[in-house]
Every structure is written in C-alpha cells, then in structure tokens.
Motif scaffolding. Structure first.
Motif, PDB file in Angstrom:
ATOM      1  N   SER A  29      79.276  92.898  20.335  1.00 48.58           N
ATOM      2  CA  SER A  29      79.545  91.760  20.460  1.00 48.58           C
ATOM      3  C   SER A  29      78.562  90.656  19.918  1.00 48.58           C
ATOM      4  O   SER A  29      78.888  89.437  19.484  1.00 48.58           O
ATOM      5  N   VAL A  30      77.495  90.984  19.739  1.00 43.21           N
ATOM      6  CA  VAL A  30      76.471  90.068  18.970  1.00 43.21           C
ATOM      7  C   VAL A  30      76.142  90.694  17.280  1.00 43.21           C
ATOM      8  O   VAL A  30      75.186  90.346  16.970  1.00 43.21           O
ATOM      9  N   GLY A  31      76.934  91.640  16.901  1.00 43.32           N
ATOM     10  CA  GLY A  31      76.733  92.393  15.932  1.00 43.32           C
ATOM     11  C   GLY A  31      75.802  93.360  15.513  1.00 43.32           C
ATOM     12  O   GLY A  31      75.570  93.703  14.566  1.00 43.32           O
ATOM     13  N   ILE A  32      75.629  94.091  16.712  1.00 43.22           N
ATOM     14  CA  ILE A  32      74.864  95.394  16.499  1.00 43.22           C
ATOM     15  C   ILE A  32      75.613  96.641  16.878  1.00 43.22           C
ATOM     16  O   ILE A  32      76.111  96.763  17.842  1.00 43.22           O
ATOM     17  N   ASP A  33      75.626  97.425  15.932  1.00 43.32           N
ATOM     18  CA  ASP A  33      76.409  98.607  15.896  1.00 43.32           C
ATOM     19  C   ASP A  33      75.607  99.411  17.081  1.00 43.32           C
ATOM     20  O   ASP A  33      74.442  99.396  17.398  1.00 43.32           O
ATOM     21  N   THR A  34      76.486 100.483  17.706  1.00 38.70           N
ATOM     22  CA  THR A  34      75.851 101.501  18.527  1.00 38.70           C
ATOM     23  C   THR A  34      76.179 103.037  18.223  1.00 38.70           C
ATOM     24  O   THR A  34      77.115 102.866  17.603  1.00 38.70           O
ATOM     25  N   ILE A  35      75.605 103.640  18.711  1.00 39.31           N
ATOM     26  CA  ILE A  35      75.828 105.191  18.537  1.00 39.31           C
ATOM     27  C   ILE A  35      75.176 105.782  19.867  1.00 39.31           C
ATOM     28  O   ILE A  35      74.208 105.557  20.373  1.00 39.31           O
ATOM     29  N   ALA A  36      75.962 106.539  20.725  1.00 38.82           N
ATOM     30  CA  ALA A  36      75.782 107.014  22.034  1.00 38.82           C
ATOM     31  C   ALA A  36      75.482 108.383  22.201  1.00 38.82           C
ATOM     32  O   ALA A  36      76.117 109.332  21.537  1.00 38.82           O
ATOM     33  N   PHE A  37      74.436 108.903  23.127  1.00 33.06           N
ATOM     34  CA  PHE A  37      74.351 110.429  23.290  1.00 33.06           C
ATOM     35  C   PHE A  37      74.036 110.494  24.836  1.00 33.06           C
ATOM     36  O   PHE A  37      73.506 109.450  25.533  1.00 33.06           O
ATOM     37  N   SER A  38      74.702 111.736  25.440  1.00 35.08           N
ATOM     38  CA  SER A  38      74.799 111.674  26.800  1.00 35.08           C
ATOM     39  C   SER A  38      73.640 112.551  27.259  1.00 35.08           C
ATOM     40  O   SER A  38      73.413 112.531  28.602  1.00 35.08           O
ATOM     41  N   SER A  39      72.550 112.867  26.408  1.00 36.20           N
ATOM     42  CA  SER A  39      71.511 113.587  26.727  1.00 36.20           C
ATOM     43  C   SER A  39      70.349 113.618  25.709  1.00 36.20           C
ATOM     44  O   SER A  39      70.739 113.408  24.483  1.00 36.20           O
ATOM     45  N   SER A  40      68.979 113.796  26.249  1.00 36.43           N
ATOM     46  CA  SER A  40      67.962 113.821  25.449  1.00 36.43           C
ATOM     47  C   SER A  40      68.027 114.753  24.359  1.00 36.43           C
ATOM     48  O   SER A  40      68.040 114.726  22.972  1.00 36.43           O
ATOM     49  N   THR A  41      68.703 116.122  24.758  1.00 34.60           N
ATOM     50  CA  THR A  41      68.899 117.125  23.782  1.00 34.60           C
ATOM     51  C   THR A  41      69.936 116.882  22.513  1.00 34.60           C
ATOM     52  O   THR A  41      69.669 117.327  21.526  1.00 34.60           O
ATOM     53  N   GLU A  42      70.812 116.110  23.012  1.00 38.17           N
ATOM     54  CA  GLU A  42      72.062 115.914  22.101  1.00 38.17           C
ATOM     55  C   GLU A  42      71.381 115.048  21.107  1.00 38.17           C
ATOM     56  O   GLU A  42      71.764 115.102  19.832  1.00 38.17           O
ATOM     57  N   LEU A  43      70.469 114.071  21.349  1.00 38.04           N
ATOM     58  CA  LEU A  43      70.242 113.270  20.493  1.00 38.04           C
ATOM     59  C   LEU A  43      68.947 114.005  19.498  1.00 38.04           C
ATOM     60  O   LEU A  43      68.956 113.742  18.247  1.00 38.04           O
ATOM     61  N   LEU A  44      68.031 114.766  19.948  1.00 32.69           N
ATOM     62  CA  LEU A  44      67.130 115.442  19.253  1.00 32.69           C
ATOM     63  C   LEU A  44      67.823 116.607  18.184  1.00 32.69           C
ATOM     64  O   LEU A  44      67.352 116.779  17.290  1.00 32.69           O
ATOM     65  N   GLU A  45      69.102 116.895  18.738  1.00 28.33           N
ATOM     66  CA  GLU A  45      69.921 117.746  17.840  1.00 28.33           C
ATOM     67  C   GLU A  45      70.769 116.872  16.559  1.00 28.33           C
ATOM     68  O   GLU A  45      71.165 117.551  15.649  1.00 28.33           O
ATOM     69  N   ALA A  46      70.703 115.793  16.710  1.00 32.73           N
ATOM     70  CA  ALA A  46      71.637 114.905  15.709  1.00 32.73           C
ATOM     71  C   ALA A  46      70.680 114.412  14.784  1.00 32.73           C
ATOM     72  O   ALA A  46      69.557 114.265  14.632  1.00 32.73           O
ATOM     73  N   GLU A  47      71.468 114.221  13.628  1.00 31.65           N
ATOM     74  CA  GLU A  47      70.947 113.422  12.288  1.00 31.65           C
ATOM     75  C   GLU A  47      71.066 111.789  12.632  1.00 31.65           C
ATOM     76  O   GLU A  47      72.278 111.694  12.336  1.00 31.65           O
ATOM     77  N   LEU A  48      69.923 111.401  12.704  1.00 31.95           N
ATOM     78  CA  LEU A  48      69.928 109.823  13.197  1.00 31.95           C
ATOM     79  C   LEU A  48      70.134 108.970  12.048  1.00 31.95           C
ATOM     80  O   LEU A  48      69.505 109.479  10.863  1.00 31.95           O
ATOM     81  N   PRO A  49      71.046 107.814  11.930  1.00 32.51           N
ATOM     82  CA  PRO A  49      71.165 107.080  10.767  1.00 32.51           C
ATOM     83  C   PRO A  49      69.927 106.492  10.375  1.00 32.51           C
ATOM     84  O   PRO A  49      69.243 105.931  11.006  1.00 32.51           O
ATOM     85  N   ASP A  50      69.791 106.317   9.024  1.00 29.93           N
ATOM     86  CA  ASP A  50      68.778 105.634   8.416  1.00 29.93           C
ATOM     87  C   ASP A  50      68.611 104.192   8.369  1.00 29.93           C
ATOM     88  O   ASP A  50      68.615 103.562   7.190  1.00 29.93           O
ATOM     89  N   ARG A  51      68.656 103.643   9.606  1.00 27.55           N
ATOM     90  CA  ARG A  51      68.787 102.160   9.580  1.00 27.55           C
ATOM     91  C   ARG A  51      67.899 101.609  10.724  1.00 27.55           C
ATOM     92  O   ARG A  51      67.416 101.997  11.525  1.00 27.55           O
ATOM     93  N   PRO A  52      67.409 100.271  10.414  1.00 26.55           N
ATOM     94  CA  PRO A  52      66.767  99.539  11.516  1.00 26.55           C
ATOM     95  C   PRO A  52      67.516  99.428  12.810  1.00 26.55           C
ATOM     96  O   PRO A  52      68.618  99.309  12.782  1.00 26.55           O
ATOM     97  N   GLY A  53      66.679  99.705  13.863  1.00 25.24           N
ATOM     98  CA  GLY A  53      67.160  99.511  15.117  1.00 25.24           C
ATOM     99  C   GLY A  53      66.165  99.959  16.091  1.00 25.24           C
ATOM    100  O   GLY A  53      65.002  99.874  16.027  1.00 25.24           O
ATOM    101  N   CYS A  54      66.844 100.665  17.335  1.00 23.40           N
ATOM    102  CA  CYS A  54      65.928 100.901  18.375  1.00 23.40           C
ATOM    103  C   CYS A  54      66.645 101.953  19.119  1.00 23.40           C
ATOM    104  O   CYS A  54      67.874 101.985  19.121  1.00 23.40           O
TER     105      CYS A  54
END
Length: 212
Positions: A29-54
């Motif tokens: 709603s404030v113009g920030i895209d999101t991507i969600a992971f349900s676990s730490s392992t899922e995130l570690l195995e993913a290829e993260l987007p090369d974009r500014p963020g947190c």
C-alpha cells in the motif's frame, strides 16, 4: 513482484501465512514490493532479488530461528538490513539481534506506522550500503590502473606528506613526484586532495594496509 532493479523490496520470513499476507498488503500500500518465505531454510535456498530492501524476520520458526538465520546471512556475506518482528521476543533476544546488526526489533502487536518507519530506515540503510559498495568497486578499479610508484605517491599524499617530503622518502626529485602525483590524480578521477582522501577511505583495508 514486478518492480525494477531500483524499486525497494521487503523479504518477509514468517511461518504464519496470515502474518505475511497482512504485512505484504501493508507494504504494498506504500509502494514496497514483498516476497515471502515460510522458513529460514526456504530463504537460504532461494535466489534473492538484487534490489534495495530489507529482511523482516520472525524469531521463532520451525528449523532455524530468526536469530540463527541472521548469523547465516552474515556468514554468506548477505548484509541486507534486518527488522525483527515477533510475538516471542525478550530483552536478551533484542540485545543479541541488535548487537548482530539488526536495524530494529519490534514485538507484536505493532502499530502500522511504527512498522513502516522501521522498514523505511532499513531500506535507507541498504541503499546507502549499496552506494558505498559501488563507490568502493569503482575506486578499486581505478586504483588497479596505477603504477607501483603512483600507488606509493598516493599513499604518501593521503598521509599528508608534502611533495618535498615524498621526494625525500622515495629518493626521487620533487619534479618527478609532481608528475606521478598529477598522473595518479587523473587516473583516480580526483579533482582535489579532498576527493583523493575520500577515494582512499573507500578502499578495502587489505589495499590500504598494503605497503607495496
């Protein structure tokens, strides 16, 4: 998630799907895209987007906890700023997270504006980190074009040595020092000594500590 490379993105890691959806809607709603992971392992195995963020992390999750994931990300050289958002936090956890570099440690329930302010600070931190990393990369490329003698002159100039002192230290004439200094500053794209000092400060420690 259809933003450009410059658009900020928040990476949500929480095993509660409803929480991820609610945070996603708020951030979108404030113009920030999101991507969600349900676990730490899922995130570690993913290829993260090369974009500014947190990264927005819950503390208590199946498998690796949010605090464990924070350490894993640092070990992998991923320095994306982290905001913790949890319903199970305590003072000891918040201290541990902040000491390890977290931007904020929020406990549920949290006001929307408080959360958005923390995300804004984290994204601003990442943008600054990326700018500094780009500057370092550019200056290392320029430094690599210098001759060994120009690097010696560079090192002496940023130490504050005058041409006459550099000439004495390197056992060359002052005229030769001026020639090396002029060439070095052109190669470093430094119009002034102040710019040169800034470039020197941005170089990695291994270059600045190398006496060669």
């Amino acid at each position: 998630m259809a933003g450009t490379a410059d658009d900020p993105i928040a990476i949500l890691v929480d095993d509660d799907t409803a929480v991820c959806e609610a945070l996603g809607e708020l951030l979108n709603s404030v113009g920030i895209d999101t991507i969600a992971f349900s676990s730490s392992t899922e995130l570690l195995e993913a290829e993260l987007p090369d974009r500014p963020g947190c990264v927005v992390l819950d503390v208590r999750m199946p498998g690796l906890s949010g605090l464990d994931l924070q350490h894993r990300l640092v070990e992998h050289g991923i320095l994306t700023p982290i905001v913790f958002l949890t319903g199970h936090g305590d003072i000891a956890m918040s201290v541990q997270a902040m000491k390890a570099g977290a931007v904020d440690f929020l406990t549920k329930p949290v006001r929307d504006q408080t959360f958005l302010d923390a995300i804004s600070r984290a994204i601003a931190t990442d943008i600054e980190q990326r700018r500094a990393a780009d500057e370092t990369r550019r200056n290392v490329e320029l430094y690599d074009t210098l001759t060994p003698r120009e690097r010696q002159v560079f090192r002496s100039v940023v130490k504050g040595s005058l041409n006459k002192q550099i000439a004495f230290e390197l056992q060359i004439s002052e005229v030769t020092v001026k020639l090396h200094r002029s060439s070095m500053m052109k190669k470093m794209n430094a119009p002034s000594t102040a710019h040169l000092f800034g470039a020197w400060q941005s170089l990695p420690d291994d270059i600045r500590s190398n006496n060669g």
